[in-house]
Design an enzyme around this catalytic site. Structure first.
Site, PDB file in Angstrom:
ATOM      1  CG  HIS A   1      -4.771  11.189   5.176  1.00 22.60           C
ATOM      2  ND1 HIS A   1      -4.636  10.490   6.350  1.00 22.60           N
ATOM      3  CD2 HIS A   1      -6.104  11.374   5.007  1.00 22.60           C
ATOM      4  CE1 HIS A   1      -5.824  10.255   6.866  1.00 22.60           C
ATOM      5  NE2 HIS A   1      -6.737  10.780   6.070  1.00 22.60           N
TER       6      HIS A   1
ATOM      7  CG  ASP B   1       5.581  10.672   3.821  1.00 24.98           C
ATOM      8  OD1 ASP B   1       4.361  10.748   3.563  1.00 24.98           O
ATOM      9  OD2 ASP B   1       6.177   9.586   3.971  1.00 24.98           O
TER      10      ASP B   1
END
Length: 470
Positions: free
Chosen positions: A158, A366
């Protein structure tokens, strides 16, 4: 359809009404997947025990069965606070200056992965699909194989995967990457992280890559691909129409007193670029004195990983920076920064998003960033707000009609705020419609369907041949 067994570091049972409450995007996504596939979610309870016993606590709530274990203090210190969050997290977010390498961290990380494998193996049936999540559990697939599992096992990361020139700074980096080859399928958020992993395997491990994305390293074969995660669109839209969301929206609008609102919602983490964001907003106030009093920035930043010293420093720095900005620019009837260190449920956040004319989402690095997608989904179609988004967020590859910025440049952030404030309604609608189409179509349902379908199609591992003479 096979049962789905999800394994992640933490397990957060869905809270039912209003979506996933204060849960993060991963918890929301996995809860939805498990309800659809009638599966089991295994992981750490978040609680500590004096002695690890392997006891499993089984619960069922809101259509999801969870199985959790408690960990010892040493496990949490070395595995979670240590290797996961003081070694891998900074390294994978390109902050090798913050990465700490300690052999006790490494041994604790390996020990907890072994404990996960030992405990979950009896819960896995022969036909189950196993889906392992995130950087905490990279070696878990290899540990499950060592215990005889022949099931299809997939892994999804992730967060970003770092380029090889950074990854090689990790002691025993080859050992870590080789453990990933025990999986049948490895998924990344974007092609950038996917290509970084492929390049490492080819260059450092001598792997070969097929045109269909299959990697071969020695006798190991694994399929790798990008599966960008999205929000649970239907669930979020339902939450955004709830009374709680309307109440939150009205509350913020009333407190704004006709001023425009710039909103940021992030965990208190150095990867989110909060200090750079505050500095960019400060530059805007310096460059645009005529705008003082017309707007304010609401930054919601609940604390995270408070046992890691680096995060205490972030909080101290932001406390000081927000205070200096307010001290320098505030008036009797206007405060330019509202800085809130608490979390809110998803319905309330949806209301806050709708009340804000600008979202300032500027992570330094991110994997995806679901806040950006939630902001888009929460907007009024007739008068949508403007998304200012870091080009270093995975979401920037899908939300191309956001105002993309370099978060390290205070001037670029300042200019984007001014552009957003002056953007005509017609342009805001055009940009929003394009982004909304992506948010709706590339949602969490598509993400999990694509990954699980690929995992279902993965080859079944043949039993290992017995040693000669036996």
């Amino acid at each position: 359809m096979s049962r789905l067994v999800v394994i992640s570091n933490r397990v957060s049972a869905p809270t039912g009404e209003g979506g996933a409450g204060a849960q993060g995007g991963l918890a929301v996504a996995l809860g939805a997947a498990l309800r659809e596939y009638r599966g089991l979610w295994f992981g750490w309870s978040g609680h500590r025990t004096d002695e690890f016993t392997g006891h499993i606590e089984l619960q069922r709530a809101h259509g999801v069965t969870t199985a959790t274990i408690d960990l010892e203090d040493q496990d949490v210190d070395e595995y979670y606070n240590g290797y996961a969050n003081r070694t891998l997290w900074p390294l994978f977010h390109y902050r090798i200056d913050l990465a700490e390498y300690d052999r006790s961290f490494d041994s604790g990380y390996q020990r907890v992965n072994e404990r996960f494998a030992e405990t979950v193996t009896p819960l896995i049936d022969q036909d189950d699909l196993v889906w392992v999540h995130d950087y905490h559990l990279i070696p878990l697939g290899a540990e499950l194989r060592a215990r005889g599992l022949k099931n299809r096992i997939g892994f999804f990361l992730h967060i970003p995967w770092p380029p090889g020139r950074l990854l090689v700074s990790l002691p025993d980096h080859q050992k870590l990457v080789r453990s990933l080859l025990a999986y049948d399928l490895i998924g990344f958020q974007t092609r950038e992280w996917l290509e970084a992993f492929r390049d490492y395997v080819v260059r450092e491990l001598g792997g070969n890559l097929d045109a269909d994305g299959t990697l071969h390293v020695g006798d190991r074969t694994v399929h790798v691909a990008a599966y960008p995660i999205g929000i649970d669109y239907d669930d979020f839209m339902e939450a955004s129409r709830s009374p709680l969301a309307h109440q939150a929206c009205n509350r913020l609008r009333e407190s704004a007193a006709d001023r425009k609102v710039i909103i940021g919602v992030d965990r208190l983490d150095y990867s989110k670029g909060l200090q750079e964001r505050f500095t960019g907003y400060q530059r805007f106030l310096e460059n645009n004195p005529d705008r003082h009093g017309e707007l304010f920035m609401l930054q919601i930043a609940p604390p995270t990983r408070e046992e890691v010293s680096t995060y205490e420093e972030i909080r101290d720095n932001l406390d000081g920076l927000s205070g200096r900005i307010n001290g320098a620019f505030a008036e009797i009837d206007w405060v330019p920064v509202r800085y809130v260190n608490q979390g809110y449920d998803r319905a309330s956040l949806a209301g806050f998003y709708r009340a804000a004319q600008i979202a300032l989402i500027t992570p330094l690095r991110d994997g995806m960033n679901l806040v950006a997608k939630e902001y888009v989904a929460a907007q009024d179609p007739d008068d949508p707000g403007v998304l200012i988004l870091s080009r270093f967020a995975g979401a920037a590859l899908q939300l191309k009609d956001a105002l993309l910025v370099n978060p390290y440049s205070a001037d670029e952030v300042s200019d984007a705020i001014k552009t957003a404030l002056e953007m005509p309604r017609e342009e805001r609608i055009r940009r929003w419609r394009s982004m909304m189409e992506s948010v709706r179509d590339e949602d969490v349902v598509k993400w999990r369907h694509d990954f699980v379908a690929a995992l279902e199609g993965a080859r079944i591992r043949e039993p290992e041949p017995p040693p000669e003479g036996k």
